[in-house]
Design an enzyme around this catalytic site. Structure first.
Site, PDB file in Angstrom:
ATOM      1  N   HIS A  50      -6.481  -8.781  -0.479  1.00  0.00           N
ATOM      2  CA  HIS A  50      -5.423  -7.814  -0.790  1.00  0.00           C
ATOM      3  C   HIS A  50      -4.770  -8.211  -2.113  1.00  0.00           C
ATOM      4  O   HIS A  50      -4.277  -9.320  -2.257  1.00  0.00           O
ATOM      5  CB  HIS A  50      -4.393  -7.831   0.353  1.00  0.00           C
ATOM      6  CG  HIS A  50      -3.102  -7.143   0.047  1.00  0.00           C
ATOM      7  ND1 HIS A  50      -2.801  -5.874   0.494  1.00  0.00           N
ATOM      8  CD2 HIS A  50      -2.009  -7.552  -0.661  1.00  0.00           C
ATOM      9  CE1 HIS A  50      -1.584  -5.531   0.076  1.00  0.00           C
ATOM     10  NE2 HIS A  50      -1.086  -6.533  -0.629  1.00  0.00           N
ATOM     11  N   TYR A  77      -5.224 -16.390   5.220  1.00  0.00           N
ATOM     12  CA  TYR A  77      -3.963 -15.692   5.501  1.00  0.00           C
ATOM     13  C   TYR A  77      -4.230 -14.768   6.697  1.00  0.00           C
ATOM     14  O   TYR A  77      -5.284 -14.136   6.746  1.00  0.00           O
ATOM     15  CB  TYR A  77      -3.521 -14.870   4.273  1.00  0.00           C
ATOM     16  CG  TYR A  77      -2.157 -14.245   4.444  1.00  0.00           C
ATOM     17  CD1 TYR A  77      -0.995 -14.988   4.233  1.00  0.00           C
ATOM     18  CD2 TYR A  77      -2.025 -12.907   4.828  1.00  0.00           C
ATOM     19  CE1 TYR A  77       0.255 -14.424   4.400  1.00  0.00           C
ATOM     20  CE2 TYR A  77      -0.772 -12.326   5.011  1.00  0.00           C
ATOM     21  CZ  TYR A  77       0.363 -13.088   4.793  1.00  0.00           C
ATOM     22  OH  TYR A  77       1.606 -12.530   4.972  1.00  0.00           O
ATOM     23  N   ASP A 128      -7.227  -3.267  -1.428  1.00  0.00           N
ATOM     24  CA  ASP A 128      -7.962  -4.200  -0.569  1.00  0.00           C
ATOM     25  C   ASP A 128      -9.414  -4.201  -1.028  1.00  0.00           C
ATOM     26  O   ASP A 128     -10.057  -3.148  -1.068  1.00  0.00           O
ATOM     27  CB  ASP A 128      -7.891  -3.749   0.899  1.00  0.00           C
ATOM     28  CG  ASP A 128      -6.513  -3.967   1.497  1.00  0.00           C
ATOM     29  OD1 ASP A 128      -5.700  -4.690   0.892  1.00  0.00           O
ATOM     30  OD2 ASP A 128      -6.263  -3.402   2.580  1.00  0.00           O
ATOM     31  N   HIS A 162      -6.574 -11.472   6.987  1.00  0.00           N
ATOM     32  CA  HIS A 162      -7.177 -11.251   5.659  1.00  0.00           C
ATOM     33  C   HIS A 162      -8.464 -12.047   5.469  1.00  0.00           C
ATOM     34  O   HIS A 162      -8.793 -12.466   4.365  1.00  0.00           O
ATOM     35  CB  HIS A 162      -6.173 -11.574   4.547  1.00  0.00           C
ATOM     36  CG  HIS A 162      -5.132 -10.503   4.396  1.00  0.00           C
ATOM     37  ND1 HIS A 162      -4.126 -10.306   5.302  1.00  0.00           N
ATOM     38  CD2 HIS A 162      -4.969  -9.543   3.452  1.00  0.00           C
ATOM     39  CE1 HIS A 162      -3.376  -9.287   4.934  1.00  0.00           C
ATOM     40  NE2 HIS A 162      -3.857  -8.804   3.803  1.00  0.00           N
ATOM     41  N   HIS A 181       0.839  -1.211   0.000  1.00  0.00           N
ATOM     42  CA  HIS A 181       0.000   0.000   0.000  1.00  0.00           C
ATOM     43  C   HIS A 181       0.872   1.260   0.000  1.00  0.00           C
ATOM     44  O   HIS A 181       0.454   2.316  -0.475  1.00  0.00           O
ATOM     45  CB  HIS A 181      -0.934   0.003   1.211  1.00  0.00           C
ATOM     46  CG  HIS A 181      -2.009  -1.045   1.132  1.00  0.00           C
ATOM     47  ND1 HIS A 181      -3.166  -0.867   0.398  1.00  0.00           N
ATOM     48  CD2 HIS A 181      -2.088  -2.291   1.659  1.00  0.00           C
ATOM     49  CE1 HIS A 181      -3.911  -1.970   0.496  1.00  0.00           C
ATOM     50  NE2 HIS A 181      -3.286  -2.845   1.250  1.00  0.00           N
ATOM     51  N   ASP A 196     -11.291 -10.662   6.142  1.00  0.00           N
ATOM     52  CA  ASP A 196     -12.347  -9.681   5.853  1.00  0.00           C
ATOM     53  C   ASP A 196     -12.055  -8.828   4.617  1.00  0.00           C
ATOM     54  O   ASP A 196     -12.721  -7.840   4.348  1.00  0.00           O
ATOM     55  CB  ASP A 196     -12.586  -8.779   7.069  1.00  0.00           C
ATOM     56  CG  ASP A 196     -11.334  -7.988   7.447  1.00  0.00           C
ATOM     57  OD1 ASP A 196     -10.257  -8.233   6.856  1.00  0.00           O
ATOM     58  OD2 ASP A 196     -11.442  -7.120   8.336  1.00  0.00           O
ATOM     59  N   HIS A 197     -11.056  -9.202   3.863  1.00  0.00           N
ATOM     60  CA  HIS A 197     -10.793  -8.521   2.582  1.00  0.00           C
ATOM     61  C   HIS A 197      -9.818  -9.356   1.754  1.00  0.00           C
ATOM     62  O   HIS A 197      -9.194 -10.269   2.273  1.00  0.00           O
ATOM     63  CB  HIS A 197     -10.239  -7.106   2.786  1.00  0.00           C
ATOM     64  CG  HIS A 197      -8.843  -7.057   3.368  1.00  0.00           C
ATOM     65  ND1 HIS A 197      -8.557  -7.245   4.705  1.00  0.00           N
ATOM     66  CD2 HIS A 197      -7.647  -6.846   2.769  1.00  0.00           C
ATOM     67  CE1 HIS A 197      -7.260  -7.139   4.911  1.00  0.00           C
ATOM     68  NE2 HIS A 197      -6.674  -6.906   3.752  1.00  0.00           N
TER      69      HIS A 197
HETATM   70 ZN   LIG Z   1      -3.878  -4.724   1.718  1.00  0.00          ZN
END
Ligand SMILES: [Zn+2]
Length: 254
Positions: A238, A230, A202, A233, A195, A235-236
């Protein structure tokens, strides 16, 4: 695609229209209409020649940015301004995705589709710089210069557009894109997070679900995919594009 009334964008648009008309007239005179570049002009960028394998230049690079979401499975298209076999294959996949003649040659049909897809700031129709940067308006304070971070985000947006199209053109939501170091620590991002480079996005589950997004992303130029299974992760998803591949979403079988 939209021509802005007033201000520089309109002037640029008029310049491009003039350039395109001149090109059309010159090609018509020498009777090469069949291979002529498109007469249409665009508010972001207008190609002035047909490009094919063997071509090189900044116009090839502009094309590569826009077809960067169409590399082979697990691949990342080089944005090197050189129209090699990988670029030809990416153009072909883009053409197939939109029902165009899939010859791997970028001519009027391909450009028209790209013009229809791009906004005046060169972002693809369904993503914006604002969506890819909820941190600050300057794109500064990250691991790379502001211009590099913004350029990286643009490429990511074209990949996301390809992913979105492949998933039926239903909305995809970006929760977090570019982050300065301070924005990154505020959300608990890792100290070397992509990022900070501007190329990460995301994604929310939206109507697709995380695993559908994570699995499909493997075809669209993302060699970093982190999703359910992972750590942190669930909830999204990446997605990013560092120099080497790292995929991990064990819940999704990745
Ligand atoms: Zn991310």
């Amino acid at each position: 695609m939209k021509l802005t009334l007033g201000g520089t964008p309109m002037v640029r648009s008029l310049t491009r229209i003039a350039a395109a008309l001149a090109l059309l007239l010159s090609t018509a005179v020498i009777g090469l209409v069949g291979t002529a570049a498109p007469a249409s002009a665009d508010g972001c960028y207008t190609w002035s020649r047909t490009l094919a394998q063997g071509s090189s230049g900044s116009d090839v690079r502009q094309l590569q940015i826009r077809v960067s979401g169409y590399p082979a499975y697990g691949a990342v298209l080089a944005l090197d301004g050189s129209y090699g076999p990988a670029t030809k294959a990416a153009v072909k996949r883009f053409q197939q995705a939109y029902g165009l003649t899939a010859d791997g040659i970028a001519g009027p049909q391909t450009y028209s589709k790209l013009y229809a897809l791009q906004d005046n700031d060169c972002t693809p129709a369904n993503f914006s710089y604002g969506e890819l940067n909820r941190c600050n308006s300057s794109w500064s304070g990250g691991a790379v210069s502001a211009s590099t971070a913004k350029a990286n985000a643009l490429v990511t947006m074209w990949k996301l557009q390809a992913l979105r199209h492949a998933l039926g053109d239903r909305a995809i939501y970006v929760n977090s894109g570019f982050r300065s170091y301070s924005c990154n620590s505020a959300v608990g991002g890792s100290s070397n997070s992509r990022h900070l480079y501007g190329d990460a996005a995301d994604l929310a589950a939206g109507s697709h679900g995380f695993c559908t997004i994570a699995k499909r992303a493997r075809y669209h130029g993302f060699n970093m995919i982190l999703g359910p299974g992972y750590p942190n992760h669930n909830d999204h998803v990446h997605l990013a594009a560092p120099s080497s591949r790292y995929w991990s979403a064990s819940t999704c079988g990745i």
